[in-house]
Design a protein around this motif. Structure first.
Motif, PDB file in Angstrom:
ATOM      1  N   UNK A  10     -34.063  12.500  28.648  1.00 35.86           N
ATOM      2  CA  UNK A  10     -34.300  12.758  29.949  1.00 35.86           C
ATOM      3  C   UNK A  10     -35.018  11.570  30.763  1.00 35.86           C
ATOM      4  N   UNK A  11     -34.214  10.709  31.416  1.00 35.87           N
ATOM      5  CA  UNK A  11     -34.995   9.623  32.005  1.00 35.87           C
ATOM      6  C   UNK A  11     -36.152   9.703  32.881  1.00 35.87           C
ATOM      7  N   UNK A  12     -36.207  10.770  33.486  1.00 35.23           N
ATOM      8  CA  UNK A  12     -37.440  10.957  34.338  1.00 35.23           C
ATOM      9  C   UNK A  12     -38.643  11.097  33.383  1.00 35.23           C
ATOM     10  N   UNK A  13     -38.747  11.431  32.247  1.00 40.09           N
ATOM     11  CA  UNK A  13     -39.881  11.369  31.327  1.00 40.09           C
ATOM     12  C   UNK A  13     -39.924   9.914  30.537  1.00 40.09           C
ATOM     13  N   UNK A  14     -39.062   9.343  30.740  1.00 45.20           N
ATOM     14  CA  UNK A  14     -38.992   8.037  29.791  1.00 45.20           C
ATOM     15  C   UNK A  14     -40.198   7.039  30.642  1.00 45.20           C
ATOM     16  N   UNK A  15     -41.205   6.534  29.639  1.00 45.46           N
ATOM     17  CA  UNK A  15     -42.293   5.602  30.087  1.00 45.46           C
ATOM     18  C   UNK A  15     -41.571   4.084  30.571  1.00 45.46           C
ATOM     19  N   UNK A  16     -40.195   3.621  30.231  1.00 46.72           N
ATOM     20  CA  UNK A  16     -39.748   2.676  30.264  1.00 46.72           C
ATOM     21  C   UNK A  16     -39.291   2.112  31.857  1.00 46.72           C
ATOM     22  N   UNK A  17     -39.190   3.384  32.464  1.00 45.32           N
ATOM     23  CA  UNK A  17     -38.758   3.225  33.982  1.00 45.32           C
ATOM     24  C   UNK A  17     -39.732   3.145  34.897  1.00 45.32           C
ATOM     25  N   UNK A  18     -41.192   3.561  34.412  1.00 43.43           N
ATOM     26  CA  UNK A  18     -42.072   3.432  35.405  1.00 43.43           C
ATOM     27  C   UNK A  18     -42.715   2.113  35.454  1.00 43.43           C
ATOM     28  N   UNK A  19     -43.351   1.961  36.388  1.00 40.95           N
ATOM     29  CA  UNK A  19     -44.233   0.338  36.489  1.00 40.95           C
ATOM     30  C   UNK A  19     -45.477   0.509  35.672  1.00 40.95           C
ATOM     31  N   UNK A  20     -45.643  -0.632  35.251  1.00 36.87           N
ATOM     32  CA  UNK A  20     -46.826  -0.707  34.333  1.00 36.87           C
ATOM     33  C   UNK A  20     -48.203  -0.400  35.109  1.00 36.87           C
ATOM     34  N   UNK A  21     -49.194   0.327  34.471  1.00 35.78           N
ATOM     35  CA  UNK A  21     -50.278   0.819  35.007  1.00 35.78           C
ATOM     36  C   UNK A  21     -51.559  -0.096  34.564  1.00 35.78           C
TER      37      UNK A  21
END
Length: 146
Positions: free
Chosen positions: A126-137
């Motif tokens: 599930x790509x929406x749960x993947x942390x790789x697509x999110x911007x670094x926090x």
């Protein structure tokens, strides 16, 4: 009784014991061995069972709609023990008891739905749960260097 010979106590031999006092193994001869039974005839090869693990067609029958623990474990690629443990812990695919003997059964539709649910909960599928697509926090209290 024990008798002494030169100060050493030794048990009586079987010959010196009266006949009435002898043990059964001392007086009874060994019985002749029983004749062996003839070997059982070989069973004819049974017809192969229709696999109940196949995904049901458009017209599911009762046999194809439900799976036993063994068949469900094979369908999912798990061991039956794993399904029993999951059932005891109240996690894993939904199951129920069927019949007067209370056999644990699984619906194929419920197994498929449970698999889809597991896929959606996993971040790799599930790509929406993947942390790789999110911007670094960044931490808000992080000191930038002074």
């Amino acid at each position: 009784m024990l008798r002494t010979i030169e100060g050493v106590r030794q048990p009586r031999s079987a010959e010196s014991v009266p006949f009435q006092c002898r043990a059964a193994w001392q007086t009874t001869p060994t019985p002749a061995p029983r004749p062996r039974r003839p070997p059982m005839p070989a069973r004819p090869p049974s017809a192969p069972k229709p696999s109940s693990i196949q995904v049901p067609d458009s017209t599911p029958t009762t046999r194809q709609a439900f799976l036993s623990v063994k068949d469900a474990a094979e369908y999912l690629g798990l061991s039956p023990h794993t399904l029993y443990v999951w059932r005891h812990r109240r996690n894993g695919p939904p199951s129920f008891r069927m019949g007067s003997r209370g056999r644990v059964m699984y619906r194929i539709e419920a197994l498929d739905a449970w698999i889809r649910e597991q896929e959606q909960a996993d971040s790799r599928s599930n790509t929406t749960l993947s942390p790789l697509g999110a911007a670094p926090q960044r931490r808000s209290d992080y000191a930038t260097g002074a």
